[in-house]
Every structure is written in C-alpha cells, then in structure tokens.
Scaffold this motif. Structure first.
Motif, mmCIF file in Angstrom:
data_model
loop_
_atom_site.group_PDB
_atom_site.id
_atom_site.type_symbol
_atom_site.label_atom_id
_atom_site.label_comp_id
_atom_site.label_asym_id
_atom_site.label_seq_id
_atom_site.Cartn_x
_atom_site.Cartn_y
_atom_site.Cartn_z
ATOM 1 N N SER A 89 0.825 -1.202 0.000
ATOM 2 C CA SER A 89 0.000 0.000 0.000
ATOM 3 C C SER A 89 0.861 1.254 0.000
ATOM 4 N N VAL A 90 1.945 1.255 0.781
ATOM 5 C CA VAL A 90 2.845 2.408 0.814
ATOM 6 C C VAL A 90 3.421 2.665 -0.576
ATOM 7 N N THR A 91 3.861 1.603 -1.249
ATOM 8 C CA THR A 91 4.424 1.732 -2.594
ATOM 9 C C THR A 91 3.395 2.266 -3.575
ATOM 10 N N GLY A 146 6.868 2.551 -13.387
ATOM 11 C CA GLY A 146 5.974 2.065 -12.349
ATOM 12 C C GLY A 146 5.573 0.620 -12.564
ATOM 13 N N ASN A 147 5.355 0.240 -13.814
ATOM 14 C CA ASN A 147 5.033 -1.157 -14.125
ATOM 15 C C ASN A 147 6.180 -2.077 -13.722
ATOM 16 N N ALA A 148 7.430 -1.637 -14.016
ATOM 17 C CA ALA A 148 8.596 -2.441 -13.632
ATOM 18 C C ALA A 148 8.729 -2.512 -12.113
ATOM 19 N N VAL A 149 8.458 -1.389 -11.424
ATOM 20 C CA VAL A 149 8.535 -1.372 -9.962
ATOM 21 C C VAL A 149 7.556 -2.385 -9.366
ATOM 22 N N ILE A 150 6.335 -2.412 -9.872
ATOM 23 C CA ILE A 150 5.321 -3.349 -9.364
ATOM 24 C C ILE A 150 5.761 -4.794 -9.582
ATOM 25 N N GLU A 151 6.330 -5.084 -10.751
ATOM 26 C CA GLU A 151 6.741 -6.459 -11.029
ATOM 27 C C GLU A 151 7.959 -6.854 -10.189
ATOM 28 N N TRP A 152 8.880 -5.925 -9.946
ATOM 29 C CA TRP A 152 10.023 -6.237 -9.082
ATOM 30 C C TRP A 152 9.566 -6.399 -7.630
ATOM 31 N N CYS A 153 8.582 -5.598 -7.209
ATOM 32 C CA CYS A 153 8.018 -5.776 -5.865
ATOM 33 C C CYS A 153 7.357 -7.150 -5.741
ATOM 34 N N ALA A 154 6.703 -7.596 -6.812
ATOM 35 C CA ALA A 154 6.063 -8.918 -6.803
ATOM 36 C C ALA A 154 7.111 -10.019 -6.674
ATOM 37 N N ILE A 155 8.256 -9.849 -7.338
ATOM 38 C CA ILE A 155 9.335 -10.840 -7.224
ATOM 39 C C ILE A 155 9.868 -10.865 -5.797
ATOM 40 N N ASN A 156 10.051 -9.681 -5.196
ATOM 41 C CA ASN A 156 10.501 -9.629 -3.797
ATOM 42 C C ASN A 156 9.505 -10.316 -2.876
ATOM 43 N N THR A 157 8.218 -10.126 -3.148
ATOM 44 C CA THR A 157 7.186 -10.803 -2.353
ATOM 45 C C THR A 157 7.289 -12.315 -2.497
ATOM 46 N N LYS A 162 11.581 -7.871 1.571
ATOM 47 C CA LYS A 162 10.807 -6.673 1.883
ATOM 48 C C LYS A 162 10.350 -5.985 0.603
ATOM 49 N N VAL A 163 9.128 -5.499 0.614
ATOM 50 C CA VAL A 163 8.584 -4.769 -0.537
ATOM 51 C C VAL A 163 8.808 -3.279 -0.301
ATOM 52 N N ASP A 164 9.697 -2.693 -1.089
ATOM 53 C CA ASP A 164 10.025 -1.274 -0.951
ATOM 54 C C ASP A 164 10.134 -0.679 -2.350
ATOM 55 N N GLY A 165 9.004 -0.207 -2.870
ATOM 56 C CA GLY A 165 8.979 0.325 -4.219
ATOM 57 C C GLY A 165 9.861 1.539 -4.406
#
Length: 294
Positions: A89-91, A146-157, A162-165
């Motif tokens: 949500s923060v990201t 932003g699309n790349a950030v979301i997909e990299w956050c998904a990989i971290n998940t 930690k998810v830190d966009g």
C-alpha cells in the motif's frame, strides 16, 4: 464455330447446324457446366489449403514443461502476500501521488501557457508550454517505470523479501541506468506496432514480452534487448496459458471499476505476484533444461 458432325461453318450462337441439323446447344451447356465444375473444385481445394495454412500460422504452441494449476499459483501468491499488503500500500500510494502531481503540473502549466499566448505574451506562453511538455514526458516515464517497480516488488514478495517500491525506483535510476527503462519502452513500442496489424497479434506479442522485467531482475547482466529476446524464447508454448491466467482476474477488474479503483490495492499485488510465480516456474524449467543439456 463449326458443326461437330459435318464440319459446316455456323454462326456464333447457332442451336442447330443448317446443313445436317445436328444440335449444338446441349454440347455447349455441357462444356460450360464441366468447366464451371472444374473451376469451383479447384477454388475449393485452394480455399481448404489456405484455411489449413492460416490455422497453422495462428495456432498458439502447446503448453508444456510445468506441472502447476492456476489455483495453485493463486494460492501461493496469497500465502506470500500475507502480512505484506501494508508494504504494498505504501508503494502504490506514493506512486499514485507522484503521477497525480505530475498530471496536475502538466494541466495547470498548459492552461497558463494558453492564457499567456492568448494575451499576446508568446515567450511566457512558450515557457509554460515547455514545462507542461516536460511534465507530460515525466508522467509517461513514471508510469513506464511504475510497471517495472510493481513487477520487481512482486518478485521480492515471491522470495519473501521486503517490498520497498521507493528503493527499487531509486535503484532503477542510480544503478540500472537506462536498462530497465529502455526495455519497457521497447516492449511498449513493439506491442503497439503489432497491435496496429489487428488487436490479436498485439495481445499475443504482449504475452511474448511479458517476462522481460522478471528476467531483468533475475539476471541483472541482461541488456534490454537480451531480456526481450529471452522472454520471447521462454514464453514459446506458454502464451495461451499466460493469457488465460490474466483473464481469470476479470471479475476482480470489474470490482475495481465498481469501487473506483480501491480494490486495486488488493488485486494489483495479487495478480502481479501470481504472474511472477508463473514466470518462476517457466524460468526454473528453462534452467533445468539447460543444466541437463550441459
């Protein structure tokens, strides 16, 4: 035209020979029907061959290589997301705020520029217009990254990190230089050009390029072009399953429209992690095949 019996020359369109009385109409009709039948038969054969060729060229390759169901992928995504929706949500919130701020800057400066030009101050109008243009470009770049950030956050998940966009976004700018940005711009351009040929080729090619960000995170030595090329190679045989997986979230998208996008804070991470779990299976299978080949 000559009579088939006596060889007498006759006028075109004659029904009987004036010399021997032999009828000629029946023969003409028979020849016409035979020629028409042969022509239609040849056309039908060509049409069937064309249908087979087109069916072959449009056929999406058979799914192979991984043994996992969509239900299992979604259950895995839900387990991995447990306790991490706050981080997500923060990201998503700060990305939303940045995009809205840039859009407002573009709109307001555009209005200022139009007003200045209307009242005869062309130089001031040009400056405001230039600022508006820069804001529009910045908005597009933020959305692309932003699309790349979301997909990299998904990989971290997926890997329990930690998810830190914000940290990922800074990493793109400082360490990745133009690698991730260039890859996403190229994917956007390629997909758009294929879409111009009709919608379906664009959808299929979009599926072909869909692993690009995943691959760039997994192997940070890959260039933009190398990641796109490898994505096309790995998605060979999985495009149909990928599209079905995406459209299995259809009712969640309906829920987003009904709630003015609020449900995206749940379904966005859920869908992204599910896709990355799917890519992870394909990539593991790819590594296993290469290891066996060595």
């Amino acid at each position: 035209m000559f009579c088939r019996e006596c060889g007498n020359k006759m006028k075109e369109g004659a029904v009987f020979c004036p010399k021997c009385g032999t009828a000629v109409k029946e023969e003409s009709e028979a020849n016409f029907k035979k020629g028409a039948s042969d022509f239609l038969g040849n056309m039908n054969t060509k049409f069937e061959e064309l249908k087979k060729d087109q069916a072959s060229s449009l056929q999406i390759e058979e799914h192979h290589g991984i043994n996992v169901t969509r239900k299992e992928l979604k259950e895995l995504a839900q387990r991995k997301l447990s306790g991490k929706f706050g981080q997500w949500s923060v990201t998503l919130i700060w990305m939303f705020v940045i995009v809205i701020a840039l859009i407002l800057v573009a709109v307001l400066t555009g209005i200022k520029g139009s007003e200045a030009s209307f009242f005869g101050n062309s130089f001031v109008g040009f400056i405001w217009g230039l600022i508006a243009f820069i804001a529009v470009i910045a908005t597009l770049l933020v959305l692309i990254l932003g699309n790349a950030v979301i997909e990299w956050c998904a990989i971290n998940t997926l890997y329990d990190r930690k998810v830190d966009g914000k940290r990922i976004y800074y990493y793109f700018i400082r360490s990745e230089k133009n690698r991730v940005l260039l890859a996403n711009i190229l994917v956007g351009i390629f997909t758009f050009l294929w879409t111009l040929l009709f919608i379906i080729p664009g959808i299929i090619k979009g599926a072909s390029y869909s692993m690009t960000n995943y691959l760039m995170e997994r192997d940070r030595t890959l260039s933009a072009n190398q990641a796109i090329k490898l994505s096309r190679q790995l998605m060979h045989g999985y495009k149909l399953e990928y599209l079905i997986l995406n459209y299995s979230f259809f009712f969640w998208r309906v829920a987003m429209s009904v709630t003015n996008g609020l449900v995206f804070f749940y379904v966005g991470p859920y869908q992204a992690v599910t896709r990355m779990a799917f890519f992870d299976k394909i990539y593991d299978y790819y590594l296993e095949k290469n290891h066996e080949a060595l």
